[in-house]
Scaffold this motif. Structure first.
Motif, PDB file in Angstrom:
ATOM      1  N   SER A   1       7.349  12.359   6.259  1.00 49.10           N
ATOM      2  CA  SER A   1       7.410  11.644   7.538  1.00 49.10           C
ATOM      3  C   SER A   1       6.468  10.450   7.517  1.00 49.10           C
ATOM      4  CB  SER A   1       7.035  12.586   8.690  1.00 49.10           C
ATOM      5  OG  SER A   1       7.926  13.679   8.753  1.00 49.10           O
ATOM      6  N   PHE A   2       6.973   9.318   8.021  1.00 49.01           N
ATOM      7  CA  PHE A   2       6.155   8.118   8.202  1.00 49.01           C
ATOM      8  C   PHE A   2       6.384   7.653   9.631  1.00 49.01           C
ATOM      9  CE2 PHE A   2       5.305   3.498   7.736  1.00 49.01           C
ATOM     10  CZ  PHE A   2       3.999   3.595   7.277  1.00 49.01           C
TER      11      PHE A   2
ATOM     12  N   ASP B   1       0.836  -1.194   0.000  1.00 45.42           N
ATOM     13  CA  ASP B   1       0.000   0.000   0.000  1.00 45.42           C
ATOM     14  C   ASP B   1       0.881   1.257   0.000  1.00 45.42           C
ATOM     15  OD1 ASP B   1      -2.336  -1.537   0.170  1.00 45.42           O
ATOM     16  OD2 ASP B   1      -2.146  -1.681   2.364  1.00 45.42           O
ATOM     17  N   ILE B   2       0.381   2.303  -0.627  1.00 47.86           N
ATOM     18  CA  ILE B   2       1.125   3.564  -0.661  1.00 47.86           C
ATOM     19  C   ILE B   2       1.236   4.123   0.749  1.00 47.86           C
ATOM     20  CG2 ILE B   2       1.134   5.921  -1.550  1.00 47.86           C
ATOM     21  CD1 ILE B   2      -0.486   4.862  -3.935  1.00 47.86           C
ATOM     22  N   MET B   3       2.442   4.501   1.135  1.00 47.60           N
ATOM     23  CA  MET B   3       2.663   5.043   2.472  1.00 47.60           C
ATOM     24  C   MET B   3       1.912   6.356   2.653  1.00 47.60           C
ATOM     25  SD  MET B   3       6.686   4.465   3.379  1.00 47.60           S
ATOM     26  CE  MET B   3       7.353   2.841   3.701  1.00 47.60           C
ATOM     27  N   ALA B   4       1.268   6.500   3.789  1.00 45.12           N
ATOM     28  CA  ALA B   4       0.571   7.741   4.120  1.00 45.12           C
ATOM     29  C   ALA B   4       1.576   8.694   4.765  1.00 45.12           C
ATOM     30  CB  ALA B   4      -0.593   7.462   5.062  1.00 45.12           C
ATOM     31  N   LEU B   5       2.283   9.421   3.924  1.00 44.75           N
ATOM     32  CA  LEU B   5       3.335  10.315   4.414  1.00 44.75           C
ATOM     33  C   LEU B   5       2.755  11.661   4.821  1.00 44.75           C
ATOM     34  CD1 LEU B   5       6.103   9.640   1.725  1.00 44.75           C
ATOM     35  CD2 LEU B   5       5.814   8.546   3.957  1.00 44.75           C
ATOM     36  N   THR B   6       3.374  12.265   5.801  1.00 43.52           N
ATOM     37  CA  THR B   6       3.001  13.611   6.241  1.00 43.52           C
ATOM     38  C   THR B   6       4.224  14.516   6.154  1.00 43.52           C
ATOM     39  OG1 THR B   6       3.506  13.060   8.557  1.00 43.52           O
ATOM     40  CG2 THR B   6       1.224  12.721   7.789  1.00 43.52           C
TER      41      THR B   6
END
Length: 304
Positions: free
Chosen positions: A193-194, A175-180
């Motif tokens: 950021s992960f 799954d695509i990383m939910a980066l901030t």
């Protein structure tokens, strides 16, 4: 013959000034278009007819110069001004302006290009950095075209052999990383950021063109190399690739300005000055037609 020649010259002048007016009008219309590059028109003289050829001097007589009459003018060139425009602060994290030479590389989604064996001349080039990530994790511009760059390999070094569409990494489940907190640095490196980790998404590539003024404008913010532009070579800014001198990557002296976009480089004061001189040139040519028409009318009246 002389009168009809004057009218033909004036007609060519009208057509040429109208083309120049179209260019000026387009510049003025795009004075607030981000990334727009202004154009200018140059005129050239049309062919000449010789009433008398030049002759060289002899032992008894002097030489004479040629006597020639021109047939008006035509458009010589329509040149692009690729000078960097000023920047406009947008405060959008993924907006970037290129401060200096170079272009973003955009196109469709592919597996990438092997820079050692494949040409990237067919990819689109752009100066407009209104970037964002789509729902599939790809870095795209405002029109949905993916942005190309360099991804990291397993050793966390940038793979300079392959130019790829930049995309968010995936987790162990695919799954695509939910980066901030996603940011683009002045060198074009994109990080996010992960959790407690800082993840590097990739590095935005730049395009080097031998003759930027020779690019073909495709419409909107896009250009393409070919013909007099020369080939396209991939590069980065700030020597971000660094030690690999054999990579063939171009190191630009430019930089990215995050949170800003490049404004149009059309100078409104110069454009209005060009508008006035073009209008006056057009009016002068209409006067030639009017005067020629009156003279032809006088000739017709003589026969009555």
């Amino acid at each position: 013959m002389a009168l009809t020649g004057a009218m033909s010259a004036a007609i060519s002048g009208l057509k040429t000034h109208m083309e120049a007016l179209n260019v000026v009008g387009n510049n003025i219309a795009n004075v607030n278009t981000y990334g727009y590059k202004s154009q200018r028109t140059t005129f050239k003289e049309s062919m000449y007819s010789s009433l008398r050829a030049s002759t060289g001097g002899t032992a008894t007589m002097g030489g004479t110069n040629a006597s020639q009459i021109g047939y008006g003018c035509s458009v010589g060139t329509i040149d692009m001004n690729m000078k960097t425009g000023t920047y406009a602060i947008t405060d959008r994290t993924l907006d970037v302006m290129i401060d200096g030479d170079g272009f973003l590389i955009t196109g469709n989604i592919t597996d990438g290009y092997d820079l050692a064996t494949e040409s990237i001349d067919g990819l689109q080039l752009s100066r407009l950095g209104n970037l964002d990530f789509d729902n599939n994790g790809y870095l795209v511009d405002g029109n949905g075209n993916v942005i190309y760059g360099f991804a990291q390999d397993d050793q966390l070094d940038y793979d300079t052999d392959t130019l790829v569409p930049l995309k968010k990494p995936t987790d162990d489940n695919g799954d695509i990383m939910a980066l901030t907190n996603i940011n683009i640095s002045t060198k074009g490196e994109i990080t996010g950021s992960f959790g407690d980790q800082i993840i590097t998404i990739g590095c935005v590539a730049m395009a080097y063109v031998d003759n930027p003024n020779g690019l073909t404008h495709l419409g909107g913010p896009y250009y393409q190399a070919g013909g007099n532009a020369g080939g396209v070579r991939a590069g980065t800014v700030g020597n971000v690739i660094g030690a690999d001198e054999d990579s063939g990557i171009v190191n630009f002296n430019s930089s990215f300005v995050p949170g800003a976009l490049e404004m149009s480089n059309a100078d409104i004061s110069n454009e209005f000055a060009d508008l006035i001189t073009t209008q006056r040139g057009f009016q002068a040519n209409t006067k030639i037609i009017t005067v020629t028409d009156e003279m032809l009318s006088d000739l017709v009246s003589m026969k009555r």
